[in-house]
Design an enzyme around this catalytic site. Structure first.
Site, PDB file in Angstrom:
ATOM      1  CG  ASP A 231     -36.629  -2.037 -33.507  1.00 34.24           C
ATOM      2  OD1 ASP A 231     -35.438  -1.434 -33.122  1.00 34.24           O
ATOM      3  OD2 ASP A 231     -36.855  -3.134 -32.982  1.00 34.24           O
TER       4      ASP A 231
HETATM    5  C1  BGC Z   1     -33.858  -3.774 -30.832  1.00 37.92           C
HETATM    6  C2  BGC Z   1     -34.444  -2.330 -30.312  1.00 37.92           C
HETATM    7  C3  BGC Z   1     -33.052  -1.502 -29.918  1.00 37.92           C
HETATM    8  C4  BGC Z   1     -32.501  -1.166 -31.088  1.00 37.92           C
HETATM    9  C5  BGC Z   1     -31.127  -0.106 -31.142  1.00 37.92           C
HETATM   10  C6  BGC Z   1     -33.044  -3.267 -32.005  1.00 37.92           C
HETATM   11  O1  BGC Z   1     -32.508  -4.341 -32.902  1.00 37.92           O
HETATM   12  O2  BGC Z   1     -34.983  -4.219 -31.290  1.00 37.92           O
HETATM   13  O3  BGC Z   1     -35.113  -2.764 -29.034  1.00 37.92           O
HETATM   14  O4  BGC Z   1     -33.567  -0.430 -29.275  1.00 37.92           O
HETATM   15  O5  BGC Z   1     -32.198  -2.205 -31.780  1.00 37.92           O
HETATM   16  O6  BGC Z   1     -30.326  -1.050 -30.626  1.00 37.92           O
END
Ligand code: BGC
Length: 757
Positions: A231
């Site tokens: 993530d």
């Molecule tokens: C989120 C993800 C997301 C990523 C990119 C993170 O903060 O938890 O679900 O895909 O950011 O935006």
């Protein structure tokens, strides 16, 4: 010709390889131009394309390109419709191809442990089977267009409070049965190109550096073939992460971690082969996209139509008394509440789509020439009493024949990044609903929210239509549902509890900022409310229709089976009303063996059938060992005990229509070793030790002349219980019954010899 990725990896320098395991910037992977490794882009997800061109961020603050916002997962989950999700996936895949996005970052399938999780609107269900099946369908649809997905957030990330560091304390059985099963189903059925590990720790270890999670479970047990991506900024220790199975770090995080990988290989603490494996996995998917890239058209207006179609299948009719719905065009109708004009159709954060157009119910009514009286009533963005607006709304409602109140949660209450504090609607809305219902018996509430709300006014209103966050074409869809062109067919993918205090994680959500204890264990959602026999506002699986259905003719293809066989279950559903409609038939399993503590019933199958008036169709389900099983930590595997089970067919988890019994025989015995602390109870329960226990203990030392042929384990246990010995350990034989110590030791060896054969 298939590309020779292995040959390509051999040509890469060590430095190039470490670089390929990290992002170039916020959304791009890295290139190696000299070897023709191109740059690919990834993008959020999951219910539309959030492709950012300029200032990137992961919380949806900055604008992305104009795209199409489909209903969020809270809504689509209620469709229980795998074909619908597949076709929505196809559309998303085409949009990605058109915008040259190689991986869409979704679906997000974390379990809804508490209704308060700020990101529940993006998640599918409180039930892992439904979450897994729905995710698999969407993934298959997207990937059928040669675009990857990222199944996220792996794992046990069920809150926003301190999500980047919180330590989730959860036992293995609960993890396996509740928090991992959805991922397992989606991985095994749909092979997402990537899996995104979560920010949090699990029992002390960051998900991003957990070899058990990222390698043993995900790859060795489930057979995952893609690459694992972090993530955004979830990496704690990059070298430990790579070793554990975290292939790609996203996004670019300043360069330190590239150097750390390089250094680790050079000083021998990281094997170069581990790096090679990660690079191979990443490049395999990069080329899977690039080599099959098919320029496509992103027809936003056409896709808008499809978002309306998806929402029509997803909305849930929660209550409908006196057939208040559908509305008749000839009625004098009032639309009340600002959401009628400005619907809340999506959630906040990384999934936020820059919708190219949004239709409101009010605009849709106007476009269709349906006269409605509109009263603003309350704000859609804040909780503020507005006495003049309230007074006017009551007046408009009084003069109408039906009042439709468009209520919901303002954006600010529900978003990625923080959790809700209560399960309540803004007070100004509750006040207005009661005031309107007091003057207008024909009051209908339409809800725009990402997760359950309390409904203190439920007995005052006739109907409630749950739209969830229904995407950019919400207006058309709402009108079609309200006026009956579409017959509602969604059912709840989560329980609506009566009050927050009733929820299973109450008191243990969201923890203290450092850790959170999953003390409710496997009893999440309906598993908890059913076990405790608690009343709820609306149960899991509930949803009404403008027609009615009858259930008949439940048949099992066998009344007994071994755990190596499958069971086929069929049931007939008839549309007994006057309108065409769709029914979601649910199959629940009840374990009657008593072998382990289990939920009263668990969802193991669902089918959505489309039926014209009078028509009958058959729903067919296939169950296998896993449908009967629970996770046996002693065995380290799924285990279904021998004994009786009930197959229950329901229109919801609490509207059970038909039931049939089946006997299962386990071919793999549970692990059992006898020692000085083994009790008579345990010996009688296991068919392998029962007879010897009756003969060599009951008869010999207790003079119970049991008829070995006749007596059941239960019967024998009753006698033992009466005498107070059922729970005594074997060592009591020499301590209290005067049996020589050596004899007891021999007995124990003999029992174990029996168990080994
Ligand atoms: C989120 C993800 C997301 C990523 C990119 C993170 O903060 O938890 O679900 O895909 O950011 O935006």
């Amino acid at each position: 010709m298939a590309r020779d990725i292995a040959a390509l990896v051999k040509q890469l320098s060590l430095e190039e390889k470490t670089r390929l395991c990290g992002g170039e910037d916020f959304w791009h992977l890295r290139t190696v131009e000299r070897l023709g490794i191109p740059q690919v882009m990834v993008s959020d997800g999951p219910h539309g394309l959030r492709k950012q061109k300029d200032t990137p961020d992961h919380l949806g603050h900055n604008d992305s390109i104009k795209a199409v916002c489909f209903p969020a997962a809270c809504a689509t989950a209620s469709s229980f419709d795998k074909d619908l999700l597949f076709s929505m996936g196809e559309k998303l895949g085409e949009e990605c191809q058109a915008e040259n996005v190689s991986v869409l970052l979704g679906p997000a399938i974390n379990i809804k442990r508490s209704p308060l999780c700020g990101r529940n609107f993006e998640y599918i269900s409180e039930d892992p089977y439904l979450a897994g099946k729905s995710a698999a369908a969407l993934i298959k649809g997207i990937q059928s267009k040669n675009v990857g997905t990222s199944l996220k957030h792996f794992a046990a990330n069920n809150q926003e409070f301190f999500r980047t560091t919180v330590d989730t304390i959860v036992d293995e059985r609960t993890l396996r049965e509740i928090y991992l099963t959805g991922f397992e189903i989606a991985v095994k059925e749909a092979q997402p190109w990537t899996v995104m590990c979560s920010y949090n720790r699990i029992n002390g270890l960051h998900a991003s550096e957990n070899p058990w999670l990222l390698t043993q479970v995900l790859r060795d047990e489930w057979g995952f073939e893609g690459f694992v991506v972090s993530d955004w900024y979830a990496v704690n220790d990059r070298v430990a992460g790579l070793k554990a199975g975290l292939d790609l770090e996203m996004p670019y995080s300043g360069g330190h971690n590239d150097k750390a990988l390089l250094e680790a290989v050079k000083n021998g603490t990281l094997a170069e082969s581990v790096l090679d494996t990660a690079v191979t996995r990443i490049l395999t998917k990069v080329f899977a996209y690039v080599d099959n890239h098919k320029p496509a058209q992103f027809d936003r207006d056409k896709d808008h139509e499809q978002t309306a179609a998806v929402e029509k299948e997803s909305a849930v009719l929660l209550k409908n008394e006196a057939q208040a719905l559908p509305l008749q065009k000839e009625q004098r109708i009032a639309f009340i509440g600002a959401f009628a004009e400005k619907p809340r159709f999506q959630g906040g954060g990384s999934s936020h789509i820059n919708a190219h157009k949004v239709t409101s119910a009010l605009a849709a009514a106007k476009a269709q020439g349906i006269p409605v009286q509109y009263a603003y009533g309350f704000s859609a963005t804040e909780d503020k009493e507005d006495p003049a607006a309230l007074e006017y709304a009551v007046k408009v409602a009084q003069e109408a024949e039906a009042a439709v109140i468009f209520a919901g949660l303002p954006d600010i209450i529900e978003s990625e990044g923080y959790d809700r504090e209560t399960m309540r609607l803004p007070a100004c809305q509750n006040t207005l609903i009661s005031a309107v219902a007091a003057v207008q018996p024909n009051t209908i509430v339409v809800l725009h929210n990402g997760s359950p709300v309390e409904m203190p006014w439920i007995n005052q209103v006739r109907s409630v239509l749950e739209l969830y966050l229904g995407g950019q074409a919400l207006g058309e869809a709402t009108l079609s549902l309200l006026f009956g062109q579409t017959n509602p067919s969604g059912k709840l993918a989560e329980t609506f509890p009566l009050r927050l205090e009733d929820t299973p994680s109450y008191g243990n959500f969201p923890g203290n900022g450092r850790s959170v204890q999953y003390t409710e264990g496997i009893f999440v959602g309906y598993r908890y409310y059913d076990y405790r026999k608690m009343p709820v506002l609306f149960p899991f699986g509930h949803g009404l229709s403008y027609t009615t259905f009858s259930y008949s003719n439940l048949k099992l293809d066998k009344s007994a089976l071994k755990d190596t066989e499958t069971l086929t279950v069929t049931v007939d559903i008839t549309n007994t009303g006057k309108r065409a409609g769709k029914e979601i038939v649910q199959l629940y399993l009840e374990d009657k063996t008593g072998a382990a503590l289990r939920p009263i019933r668990e969802l193991k199958g669902f089918e959505k059938l489309s039926l014209t008036p009078g028509e009958t169709k058959t729903a067919t389900f296939t169950l296998d060992k896993r449908s009967f099983a629970w996770y046996h930590t002693g065995l380290g595997d799924w285990y279904a005990a021998s004994g009786a089970y009930d197959i229950v067919i329901g229109a919801s988890s609490r509207d059970l229509r038909l039931r049939a019994a089946v006997q299962l025989t386990a071919t793999v015995p549970p692990p059992f070793r006898v020692d000085w602390n083994t009790t008579m109870d345990a010996l009688l329960k296991d068919p392998r030790t029962k007879e010897k226990a009756l003969k060599d203990i009951s008869e010999r030392y207790f003079n119970m002349n049991a008829d070995l042929q006749g007596i059941t384990a239960l019967g024998a246990a009753a006698i033992w219980l009466e005498r107070g010995y059922l729970e005594s350990p074997l060592r009591n034989l020499y301590m209290t019954r005067g049996v020589p110590y050596e004899d007891v030791a021999r007995l124990i060896d003999e029992f174990n010899a029996l168990l080994e054969n």
